[in-house]
Design an enzyme around this catalytic site. Structure first.
Site, PDB file in Angstrom:
ATOM      1  CB  CYS A 168      12.160   8.379  -1.736  1.00 41.71           C
ATOM      2  SG  CYS A 168      11.605   8.612  -0.082  1.00 41.71           S
ATOM      3  CB  CYS A 212       1.879  12.522   4.307  1.00 41.92           C
ATOM      4  SG  CYS A 212       2.275  12.168   6.036  1.00 41.92           S
ATOM      5  CB  CYS A 267       0.455   4.831   5.554  1.00 37.19           C
ATOM      6  SG  CYS A 267       0.853   5.933   6.946  1.00 37.19           S
ATOM      7  CB  CYS A 321       2.787  10.062   1.098  1.00 34.98           C
ATOM      8  SG  CYS A 321       3.235   8.340   1.337  1.00 34.98           S
TER       9      CYS A 321
HETATM   10  S1  SF4 Z   1       4.743   9.810   4.360  1.00 36.83           S
HETATM   11 FE1  SF4 Z   1       3.246   8.267   3.651  1.00 36.83          FE
HETATM   12  S2  SF4 Z   1       3.865   6.347   4.651  1.00 36.83           S
HETATM   13 FE2  SF4 Z   1       4.911   8.038   5.751  1.00 36.83          FE
HETATM   14  S3  SF4 Z   1       3.510   8.547   7.427  1.00 36.83           S
HETATM   15 FE3  SF4 Z   1       2.959   9.925   5.751  1.00 36.83          FE
HETATM   16  S4  SF4 Z   1       1.302   8.823   4.651  1.00 36.83           S
HETATM   17 FE4  SF4 Z   1       2.322   7.335   5.973  1.00 36.83          FE
END
Ligand code: SF4
Length: 370
Positions: A341, A118, A114, A121
């Protein structure tokens, strides 16, 4: 030269009918094959006994049915099941099934890695490689359904799908919408609209686009109740601040009577778990029919964040509940197999040089078009 045949997992019902028409076959033949694929988990045309021999041979010559390859699978003591699925020679993604008393939920990925970065994450640390095809998305559900012996309308063990695994689903819009169509099709997995949930970090224009294209449940990764903190945790907030995000949520529910938005809020010690922030969250939740899902943070190697104390999570929840905001705390599952998660972490070849690429995309306003 090797000719790659179309993979039938890439098509929804209408797409399959069009494909069959292109080889001179009637729509009901496409429906028959779809039922073999999704209700009986058959990928060999030779086993489709109510399809004539001539057609079976024709299909074998023109098309394929290829599910993702299971590289590795593991079951947790609490019943949570994780698959590592090989998507090509160099990338793998994870899919996780979480059984509960009254339902079974599959967490599905939409991208390899991704690029949204974030801060809390685990997937973000891997960077972004590519979008998954519709076949690779629906293939995750197929692998789990076959393992579970799931039969739509009869023996339904897989009751819910959440697009909450690796990736931002709205950045892979067409493939995700097509895959979600098969999830909800009676000839596919037959799930009700409300049992398929797409979770987004908050791509405002794409939420509006989704509202036109599909009728699934919507979840939003919020994680902070004000722009200053949210921009720090979810950099996408710089482009689409909370007020704009809530506006898109209001438009989404306005079209769907009785719908509400689930706001996910990962609880991180000393970062976003203070009572004052819970009170700010209450004010936001008054603006849209909603529920809040508090997710205790799952630490991973190299992260600077820690899980909130149990007491702080309960206090935070109480403030919301006392203000009549429906609020649940997600039970951590699959800890012993790293399936909890935020730990969806296959192997990703990072093609982004993540940080630089994301900043450029954000600055150039291309995030919603990626
Ligand atoms: S939480 Fe992780 S997987 Fe979801 S959008 Fe943000 S960076 Fe991407």
């Amino acid at each position: 030269m090797t000719v790659v045949k179309p993979n039938l997992f890439d098509y929804d019902r209408q797409g399959l009918r069009d494909l069959f028409a292109s080889i001179g076959e009637k729509p009901y033949r496409a429906d028959q094959v779809m039922k073999w694929m999704y209700h009986r988990h058959v990928t060999d045309f030779g086993q489709m006994t109510d399809v004539g021999k001539a057609l079976r041979e024709k299909l074998s010559a023109h098309v394929d049915i290829v599910p993702p390859k299971t590289v590795f699978e593991k079951q947790s003591a609490d019943g949570t099941h994780k698959w590592l699925l090989g998507m090509d020679g160099s990338n793998a993604i994870e899919t996780v099934f979480i059984p509960e008393t009254s339902r079974g939920t599959l967490c599905v990925s939409s991208q390899v890695g991704c690029g949204l970065n974030c801060q809390f994450c685990s997937t973000a640390t891997q960077g972004f490689n590519r979008n998954l095809s519709a076949a690779e998305i629906i293939g995750q559900v197929w692998v789990a359904a076959r393992h579970l012996g799931n039969v739509p309308h009869h023996q339904r063990k897989l009751t819910n799908v959440v697009m909450m695994g690796m990736g931002e689903p709205l950045l892979n819009f067409d493939n995700v919408v097509r895959a979600m169509s098969v999830m909800r099709d009676d000839l596919g997995f037959g799930l009700a609209n409300k049992r398929v949930t797409l979770s987004t970090a908050g791509l405002v224009p794409m939420i509006d686009k989704l509202s036109e294209a599909s009728d699934v449940s919507l979840a939003v990764s919020l994680h902070a109740p004000n722009d200053e903190l949210r921009t720090e945790l979810v950099p996408l907030n710089k482009k689409y601040p909370i007020a704009e995000l809530l506006g898109a949520c209001q438009r989404y529910v306005a079209k769907r009577p009785r719908a509400s938005i689930t706001f996910e809020y990962t609880m991180m010690k000393g970062i976003n778990d203070k009572p004052e922030l819970a009170r700010q969250l209450v004010k936001l939740m008054r603006k849209v029919p909603s529920k809040v899902n508090l997710i205790p943070f799952n630490p991973f190697t190299g992260t600077r964040f820690e899980r909130s104390e149990e007491e702080d999570i309960r206090n935070f929840q109480k403030i919301l509940l006392d203000a009549n905001v429906l609020t649940t705390v997600r039970r951590t599952r699959g800890d012993d197999i790293d399936a909890a998660c935020g730990q969806l972490k296959g192997q990703v070849v990072d093609r982004t040089r993540r940080q630089a690429e994301f900043r450029r995309t954000l600055d150039e306003g291309q995030v919603d078009a990626a």
